[in-house]
Scaffold this motif. Structure first.
Motif, PDB file in Angstrom:
ATOM      1  N   PHE A 132       0.796  -1.227   0.000  1.00  9.44           N
ATOM      2  CA  PHE A 132       0.000   0.000   0.000  1.00  9.44           C
ATOM      3  C   PHE A 132       0.834   1.286   0.000  1.00  9.44           C
ATOM      4  CE2 PHE A 132      -2.512  -3.221   2.350  1.00  9.44           C
ATOM      5  CZ  PHE A 132      -3.612  -3.303   1.490  1.00  9.44           C
ATOM      6  N   GLY A 133       2.149   1.165   0.142  1.00  8.23           N
ATOM      7  CA  GLY A 133       2.982   2.357   0.243  1.00  8.23           C
ATOM      8  C   GLY A 133       2.927   3.011   1.610  1.00  8.23           C
ATOM      9  N   THR A 134       2.495   2.263   2.628  1.00  2.86           N
ATOM     10  CA  THR A 134       2.288   2.822   3.967  1.00  2.86           C
ATOM     11  C   THR A 134       3.604   3.111   4.682  1.00  2.86           C
ATOM     12  OG1 THR A 134       0.206   1.625   4.161  1.00  2.86           O
ATOM     13  CG2 THR A 134       1.188   2.439   6.201  1.00  2.86           C
ATOM     14  N   LEU A 135       3.746   4.340   5.153  1.00  3.70           N
ATOM     15  CA  LEU A 135       4.884   4.747   5.975  1.00  3.70           C
ATOM     16  C   LEU A 135       4.492   4.621   7.440  1.00  3.70           C
ATOM     17  CD1 LEU A 135       5.874   7.979   3.995  1.00  3.70           C
ATOM     18  CD2 LEU A 135       6.645   5.624   3.613  1.00  3.70           C
ATOM     19  N   THR A 136       5.356   4.008   8.241  1.00  5.23           N
ATOM     20  CA  THR A 136       5.051   3.730   9.646  1.00  5.23           C
ATOM     21  C   THR A 136       6.080   4.373  10.562  1.00  5.23           C
ATOM     22  OG1 THR A 136       4.001   1.610   9.083  1.00  5.23           O
ATOM     23  CG2 THR A 136       4.712   1.920  11.372  1.00  5.23           C
ATOM     24  N   HIS A 137       5.578   5.042  11.584  1.00  4.71           N
ATOM     25  CA  HIS A 137       6.433   5.678  12.589  1.00  4.71           C
ATOM     26  C   HIS A 137       6.205   4.969  13.920  1.00  4.71           C
ATOM     27  CE1 HIS A 137       8.206   9.745  14.077  1.00  4.71           C
ATOM     28  NE2 HIS A 137       8.484   8.779  14.942  1.00  4.71           N
ATOM     29  N   MET A 138       7.267   4.406  14.507  1.00  2.71           N
ATOM     30  CA  MET A 138       7.173   3.711  15.778  1.00  2.71           C
ATOM     31  C   MET A 138       7.781   4.558  16.888  1.00  2.71           C
ATOM     32  SD  MET A 138       8.072  -0.234  14.762  1.00  2.71           S
ATOM     33  CE  MET A 138       7.069  -1.141  13.579  1.00  2.71           C
ATOM     34  N   HIS A 139       7.028   4.705  17.995  1.00  5.03           N
ATOM     35  CA  HIS A 139       7.488   5.466  19.162  1.00  5.03           C
ATOM     36  C   HIS A 139       7.954   4.468  20.215  1.00  5.03           C
ATOM     37  CE1 HIS A 139       4.416   8.203  17.198  1.00  5.03           C
ATOM     38  NE2 HIS A 139       5.576   8.794  17.021  1.00  5.03           N
ATOM     39  N   VAL A 140       9.194   4.624  20.657  1.00  4.64           N
ATOM     40  CA  VAL A 140       9.960   3.539  21.265  1.00  4.64           C
ATOM     41  C   VAL A 140      10.246   3.771  22.748  1.00  4.64           C
ATOM     42  CG1 VAL A 140      12.129   2.251  21.074  1.00  4.64           C
ATOM     43  CG2 VAL A 140      11.010   3.125  18.997  1.00  4.64           C
ATOM     44  N   TYR A 141      10.071   2.691  23.552  1.00  4.59           N
ATOM     45  CA  TYR A 141      10.537   2.659  24.933  1.00  4.59           C
ATOM     46  C   TYR A 141      12.014   2.256  24.971  1.00  4.59           C
ATOM     47  CZ  TYR A 141       5.645   2.373  26.686  1.00  4.59           C
ATOM     48  OH  TYR A 141       4.332   2.600  26.999  1.00  4.59           O
ATOM     49  N   TYR A 142      12.652   2.591  26.095  1.00  4.44           N
ATOM     50  CA  TYR A 142      14.033   2.156  26.290  1.00  4.44           C
ATOM     51  C   TYR A 142      14.112   0.752  26.886  1.00  4.44           C
ATOM     52  CZ  TYR A 142      18.771   1.810  28.130  1.00  4.44           C
ATOM     53  OH  TYR A 142      20.045   1.377  28.405  1.00  4.44           O
ATOM     54  N   GLU A 143      13.185   0.403  27.775  1.00  4.86           N
ATOM     55  CA  GLU A 143      13.317  -0.873  28.482  1.00  4.86           C
ATOM     56  C   GLU A 143      11.976  -1.500  28.814  1.00  4.86           C
ATOM     57  OE1 GLU A 143      15.384  -0.168  32.114  1.00  4.86           O
ATOM     58  OE2 GLU A 143      13.956   1.318  32.844  1.00  4.86           O
ATOM     59  N   THR A 144      12.026  -2.821  29.063  1.00  4.74           N
ATOM     60  CA  THR A 144      10.868  -3.580  29.521  1.00  4.74           C
ATOM     61  C   THR A 144      11.335  -4.888  30.139  1.00  4.74           C
ATOM     62  OG1 THR A 144       8.765  -4.608  28.866  1.00  4.74           O
ATOM     63  CG2 THR A 144      10.533  -4.718  27.272  1.00  4.74           C
ATOM     64  N   LEU A 169      11.833   5.661  13.753  1.00  6.74           N
ATOM     65  CA  LEU A 169      11.914   5.253  15.153  1.00  6.74           C
ATOM     66  C   LEU A 169      12.294   6.467  15.987  1.00  6.74           C
ATOM     67  CD1 LEU A 169      14.084   1.994  14.729  1.00  6.74           C
ATOM     68  CD2 LEU A 169      11.581   2.118  14.834  1.00  6.74           C
ATOM     69  N   THR A 170      11.467   6.803  16.982  1.00  7.90           N
ATOM     70  CA  THR A 170      11.805   7.925  17.862  1.00  7.90           C
ATOM     71  C   THR A 170      11.358   7.641  19.293  1.00  7.90           C
ATOM     72  OG1 THR A 170       9.747   9.074  17.285  1.00  7.90           O
ATOM     73  CG2 THR A 170      11.718   9.697  16.044  1.00  7.90           C
ATOM     74  N   LEU A 210      15.537   8.461  12.277  1.00 12.12           N
ATOM     75  CA  LEU A 210      15.023   9.469  13.195  1.00 12.12           C
ATOM     76  C   LEU A 210      14.066  10.414  12.478  1.00 12.12           C
ATOM     77  CD1 LEU A 210      18.269  10.334  15.186  1.00 12.12           C
ATOM     78  CD2 LEU A 210      16.494   8.648  15.752  1.00 12.12           C
ATOM     79  N   SER A 211      13.383  11.243  13.257  1.00 10.07           N
ATOM     80  CA  SER A 211      12.379  12.148  12.718  1.00 10.07           C
ATOM     81  C   SER A 211      12.246  13.359  13.628  1.00 10.07           C
ATOM     82  CB  SER A 211      11.024  11.424  12.626  1.00 10.07           C
ATOM     83  OG  SER A 211       9.965  12.329  12.392  1.00 10.07           O
ATOM     84  N   PRO A 212      11.852  14.514  13.097  1.00  9.32           N
ATOM     85  CA  PRO A 212      11.569  15.679  13.947  1.00  9.32           C
ATOM     86  C   PRO A 212      10.190  15.619  14.593  1.00  9.32           C
ATOM     87  CG  PRO A 212      11.255  16.268  11.662  1.00  9.32           C
ATOM     88  CD  PRO A 212      11.797  14.866  11.665  1.00  9.32           C
ATOM     89  N   SER A 213       9.548  14.464  14.519  1.00  6.44           N
ATOM     90  CA  SER A 213       8.235  14.258  15.141  1.00  6.44           C
ATOM     91  C   SER A 213       8.315  13.102  16.125  1.00  6.44           C
ATOM     92  CB  SER A 213       7.191  13.933  14.060  1.00  6.44           C
ATOM     93  OG  SER A 213       5.976  13.491  14.623  1.00  6.44           O
ATOM     94  N   THR A 214       7.611  13.220  17.254  1.00 12.97           N
ATOM     95  CA  THR A 214       7.467  12.077  18.154  1.00 12.97           C
ATOM     96  C   THR A 214       6.253  12.280  19.037  1.00 12.97           C
ATOM     97  OG1 THR A 214       8.723  10.481  19.469  1.00 12.97           O
ATOM     98  CG2 THR A 214       8.808  12.803  20.189  1.00 12.97           C
ATOM     99  N   VAL A 215       5.833  11.209  19.701  1.00 13.55           N
ATOM    100  CA  VAL A 215       4.664  11.244  20.588  1.00 13.55           C
ATOM    101  C   VAL A 215       5.098  10.846  21.992  1.00 13.55           C
ATOM    102  CG1 VAL A 215       2.427  10.198  21.126  1.00 13.55           C
ATOM    103  CG2 VAL A 215       3.008  10.738  18.752  1.00 13.55           C
ATOM    104  N   PRO A 216       5.023  11.741  22.972  1.00  5.75           N
ATOM    105  CA  PRO A 216       5.324  11.369  24.357  1.00  5.75           C
ATOM    106  C   PRO A 216       4.288  10.368  24.870  1.00  5.75           C
ATOM    107  CG  PRO A 216       5.273  13.762  24.060  1.00  5.75           C
ATOM    108  CD  PRO A 216       4.676  13.165  22.841  1.00  5.75           C
TER     109      PRO A 216
END
Length: 348
Positions: A132-144, A169-170, A210-216
């Motif tokens: 589909f040409g879908t671009l995906t942005h993943m917001h990442v934790y450091y640990e689990t 990835l951000t 990386l990206s200039p966008s992220t979600v807290p």
């Protein structure tokens, strides 16, 4: 003393072709204002008095950043800075929050010659791009649960570079708990956690993802937290408008727009059109169809899900996880939407 208020657009509004008429690459729109002055002009053009007592004036926006200046009968000025996004209609992006188990599983299965794309979760999102040409942005934790990003192998950077065509990835948070970790966070705390995640991503994947966008995590973030992320190059914080520093009026306004910019903190915000882990499978298309009734929130579709619902051992496992994502993406593509990175849509 007369007072003048912009009703539409307001300061920080990011406008697209649905807000007016596009002609010769310019956006022609009607500016609406409220004033107790007997007369107004906007950017030198006389405003007409409407039946409801408000004022309206026709203006044209030629560039990315535009200043609207309203002048009352006594020469007093009121300004609003707005933006003309020429390519913001008919675009979508998919994003995933709370991502860490994918990295844990890749690290655990690491062996010489094993591709990162043997991970079924990552492979699924690659398949969305291929189909589909879908671009995906993943917001990442450091640990689990005893795993940290520091345990990610760094010998697959060439494959991550390949994924940069469709993956970002951000930083999201240090970990899943506590909830609302950034609500009262200091500058130093947010900076530390952001750098911890970002440094590891750069180590094992490279800075091309990386990206200039992220979600807290949980969206809410303190002013100091925003400033910390801004210091690291972040210019888009989609859910930041939910934070306590924004008045109910601002929060309501953002939910009626595709994008809005906070000029005080120099950050762009937006809201997501659908959270798939909160939307039953059979309700996905009706939900998206219903949103089409507001053209000012569906020029750009921002669709999301959380990672953990993919895993069968998670307490709230969703068996239709992948099918639900595909259903939403397929609907968007069938409506004529094409995938795009947020930064390519909203930044100059």
């Amino acid at each position: 003393m007369a007072t003048t208020t912009f009703l539409f657009p307001v300061d920080g509004d990011m406008l697209n072709a649905r807000d007016g008429v596009e002609r010769d690459r310019d956006l022609h729109l009607t500016v609406r204002l409220r004033s107790d002055s007997p007369a107004l002009a906007v950017n030198g053009r006389p405003a007409r008095r409407e039946a409801d007592g408000t004022f309206a004036a026709e203006v044209s926006l030629a560039g990315y950043r535009n200043t609207l200046t309203a002048v009352d009968a006594e020469g007093r000025e009121e300004r609003a800075v707005v933006y003309w996004l020429r390519d913001a209609v008919g675009r979508y992006q998919f994003f995933v929050d709370d991502v860490i188990w994918m990295f844990r599983d890749i690290a655990r299965s690491h062996a010489v010659g094993v591709s990162i794309f043997s991970n079924p979760y990552l492979a699924f999102f690659r398949s969305l791009y291929e189909r589909f040409g879908t671009l995906t942005h993943m917001h990442v934790y450091y640990e689990t649960d005893g795993f940290t990003l520091a345990q990610m192998p760094a010998d697959r950077r060439h494959e991550w570079r390949e994924a940069a065509e469709w993956l970002r990835l951000t930083f999201h948070a240090r970990a899943d708990k506590p909830d609302f970790p950034h609500r009262d966070a200091t500058f130093e705390e947010t900076l530390r956690d952001c750098r911890r995640v970002t440094d590891e991503i750069c180590r094992f994947a490279g800075d091309g993802l990386l990206s200039p966008s992220t979600v807290p995590h949980w969206n809410e973030i303190s002013v100091d937290g925003i400033r910390a992320l801004r210091s690291q190059g972040c210019r888009i914080l989609p859910g930041a408008w939910k934070s306590a520093q924004y008045s109910p009026a601002v929060q309501e306004h953002v939910q009626q727009r595709d994008f809005w910019k906070d000029h005080h903190e120099d950050i762009i915000s937006l809201w997501s059109n659908i959270c798939l882990n909160r939307t039953p499978f059979d309700a996905i298309v009706p939900h998206l169809e219903a949103q089409r009734g507001n053209p000012h929130t569906t020029g750009f579709l921002y669709m999301m899900i959380h990672e953990q619902y993919y895993h069968p051992d998670y307490q709230a496992y969703i068996p239709t996880y992948c099918a639900g994502i595909e259903r939403a993406v397929r609907w968007a593509v069938e409506q004529g939407y094409r995938s795009a990175w947020l930064e390519d849509v909203v930044l100059e």
